[in-house]
Design an enzyme around this catalytic site. Structure first.
Site, PDB file in Angstrom:
ATOM      1  CE  LYS A 124      -3.346  -2.151   3.125  1.00  0.00           C
ATOM      2  NZ  LYS A 124      -3.723  -2.447   4.448  1.00  0.00           N
ATOM      3  N   GLY A 125       2.193   1.036   0.408  1.00  0.00           N
ATOM      4  CA  GLY A 125       2.719   2.301   0.804  1.00  0.00           C
ATOM      5  C   GLY A 125       3.038   3.416  -0.241  1.00  0.00           C
ATOM      6  CD  GLU A 127       8.075  -0.819  -2.663  1.00  0.00           C
ATOM      7  OE1 GLU A 127       7.258  -0.080  -2.521  1.00  0.00           O
ATOM      8  OE2 GLU A 127       8.444  -2.081  -2.464  1.00  0.00           O
ATOM      9  CG  PHE A 152      10.326   2.234  11.069  1.00  0.00           C
ATOM     10  CD1 PHE A 152      10.392   0.836  10.237  1.00  0.00           C
ATOM     11  CD2 PHE A 152       9.145   2.619  11.193  1.00  0.00           C
ATOM     12  CE1 PHE A 152       9.331   0.432   9.384  1.00  0.00           C
ATOM     13  CE2 PHE A 152       7.868   2.003  10.379  1.00  0.00           C
ATOM     14  CZ  PHE A 152       8.215   0.720   9.897  1.00  0.00           C
ATOM     15  CB  VAL A 153      10.842   7.224   7.534  1.00  0.00           C
ATOM     16  CG1 VAL A 153      12.214   7.458   7.992  1.00  0.00           C
ATOM     17  CG2 VAL A 153      10.962   5.987   6.432  1.00  0.00           C
ATOM     18  NE  ARG A 175      -1.061   2.231   5.119  1.00  0.00           N
ATOM     19  CZ  ARG A 175      -0.089   1.241   4.695  1.00  0.00           C
ATOM     20  NH1 ARG A 175       1.042   1.908   3.980  1.00  0.00           N
ATOM     21  NH2 ARG A 175      -0.095   0.024   4.754  1.00  0.00           N
TER      22      ARG A 175
HETATM   23  P1  IMP Z   1      12.472  -4.558   1.821  1.00  0.00           P
HETATM   24  O1  IMP Z   1      12.105  -5.766   1.304  1.00  0.00           O
HETATM   25  O2  IMP Z   1      13.346  -5.002   2.836  1.00  0.00           O
HETATM   26  O3  IMP Z   1      13.308  -3.745   0.943  1.00  0.00           O
HETATM   27  O4  IMP Z   1      11.273  -3.707   2.376  1.00  0.00           O
HETATM   28  C1  IMP Z   1      10.505  -2.969   1.406  1.00  0.00           C
HETATM   29  C2  IMP Z   1       9.233  -2.671   2.172  1.00  0.00           C
HETATM   30  O5  IMP Z   1       9.359  -2.665   3.681  1.00  0.00           O
HETATM   31  C3  IMP Z   1       8.822  -1.302   1.757  1.00  0.00           C
HETATM   32  O6  IMP Z   1       7.951  -1.538   0.556  1.00  0.00           O
HETATM   33  C4  IMP Z   1       7.931  -0.808   2.974  1.00  0.00           C
HETATM   34  O7  IMP Z   1       6.571  -1.390   2.851  1.00  0.00           O
HETATM   35  C5  IMP Z   1       8.637  -1.566   4.172  1.00  0.00           C
HETATM   36  N1  IMP Z   1       9.442  -0.573   4.938  1.00  0.00           N
HETATM   37  C6  IMP Z   1      10.769  -0.646   4.785  1.00  0.00           C
HETATM   38  N2  IMP Z   1      11.342   0.270   5.662  1.00  0.00           N
HETATM   39  C7  IMP Z   1      10.267   1.051   6.172  1.00  0.00           C
HETATM   40  C8  IMP Z   1      10.221   2.236   6.826  1.00  0.00           C
HETATM   41  O8  IMP Z   1      11.136   2.711   7.548  1.00  0.00           O
HETATM   42  N3  IMP Z   1       8.845   2.592   7.207  1.00  0.00           N
HETATM   43  C9  IMP Z   1       7.747   1.917   6.739  1.00  0.00           C
HETATM   44  N4  IMP Z   1       7.779   0.978   5.667  1.00  0.00           N
HETATM   45  C10 IMP Z   1       8.966   0.341   5.430  1.00  0.00           C
HETATM   46 MG    MG Z   2       6.161  -0.916   0.301  1.00  0.00          MG
END
Ligand code: IMP
Ligand code: MG
Length: 186
Positions: free
Chosen positions: A45-46, A101, A154-155, A167
């Site tokens: 959803k991000g 993304e 963490f953001v 969000r």
């Molecule tokens: P990855 O698979 O570890 O690269 O993680 C990617 C996904 O994790 C992103 O699409 C986000 O949904 C989530 N994510 C990673 N870091 C953060 C953060 O700092 N805040 C919120 N969501 C995060």
């Molecule tokens: Mg995401």
């Protein structure tokens, strides 16, 4: 009490976000001008807030489609488990695809998505992410458009959540450590 009280600080202010999103749109228009019509694949959803602003700044002809991936069970650390919760509506064979993304952390999610989408034989596959945490990368993914490189914190905000909250914030903020540790993620 406002959700804003859960924030340590603002990392990227609203005007800086908007300016960079406008720049990214120009970069995409220029680099992918020969690939019209693009198919923008928004990773839910991000990325939905970013997508909404980005497409209103773009001139290249495009369609949008959505995909939802789960990489996190709960909390703020990657579980390493990736699965498709919602798949694309369209067949992407022969299409010029741009993945949109929100953030690349370990790189696992995007690695999975790109490998999955490549098997569907798109004409081209590019990646745009609003945020990247390079120090957290476990899998190398080649990203074509990056909004901001950020430190390992963490953001939330501008589409990014913690336990589905925050969000709606119009900026990117760093969550207080106490909130990440004590809140019960959904
Ligand atoms: P990855 O698979 O570890 O690269 O993680 C990617 C996904 O994790 C992103 O699409 C986000 O949904 C989530 N994510 C990673 N870091 C953060 C953060 O700092 N805040 C919120 N969501 C995060
Ligand atoms: Mg995401």
């Amino acid at each position: 009490m406002s959700w804003r009280d859960d924030l340590e600080r603002v990392l990227i202010a609203e005007n800086a976000l908007q300016q960079r999103v406008a720049e990214l749109a120009v970069e995409i228009d220029q680099k992918l001008a020969g690939n019209e019509p693009l198919l923008l694949v928004c990773v839910l959803k991000g990325a939905f807030v970013f997508l909404a602003d980005l497409i209103r700044r773009m001139e290249a002809r495009h369609e949008v489609d959505f995909m939802e991936i789960s990489s996190y069970g709960t909390g703020t650390a990657s579980s390493g488990v990736v699965r498709i919760l919602l798949d694309l509506e369209r067949n992407i064979e022969g299409r010029h695809v741009l993945i949109v993304e929100d953030i690349i952390d370990s790189g696992r999610t995007l690695d999975y998505i790109t490998r999955n989408l490549r098997t569907r034989q798109p004409a081209s596959l590019h990646i745009c992410t609003l945020l990247s945490k390079p120090s957290r990368r476990e899998i190398d993914v080649s990203v074509d458009f990056i909004g901001f490189e950020i430190p390992d914190e963490f953001v939330v905000g501008y589409g990014l959540d913690f336990a589905e909250a925050y969000r709606n914030l119009p900026f990117i903020g760093v969550l207080k450590a106490a909130v990440c540790q004590t809140s019960k993620p959904v």
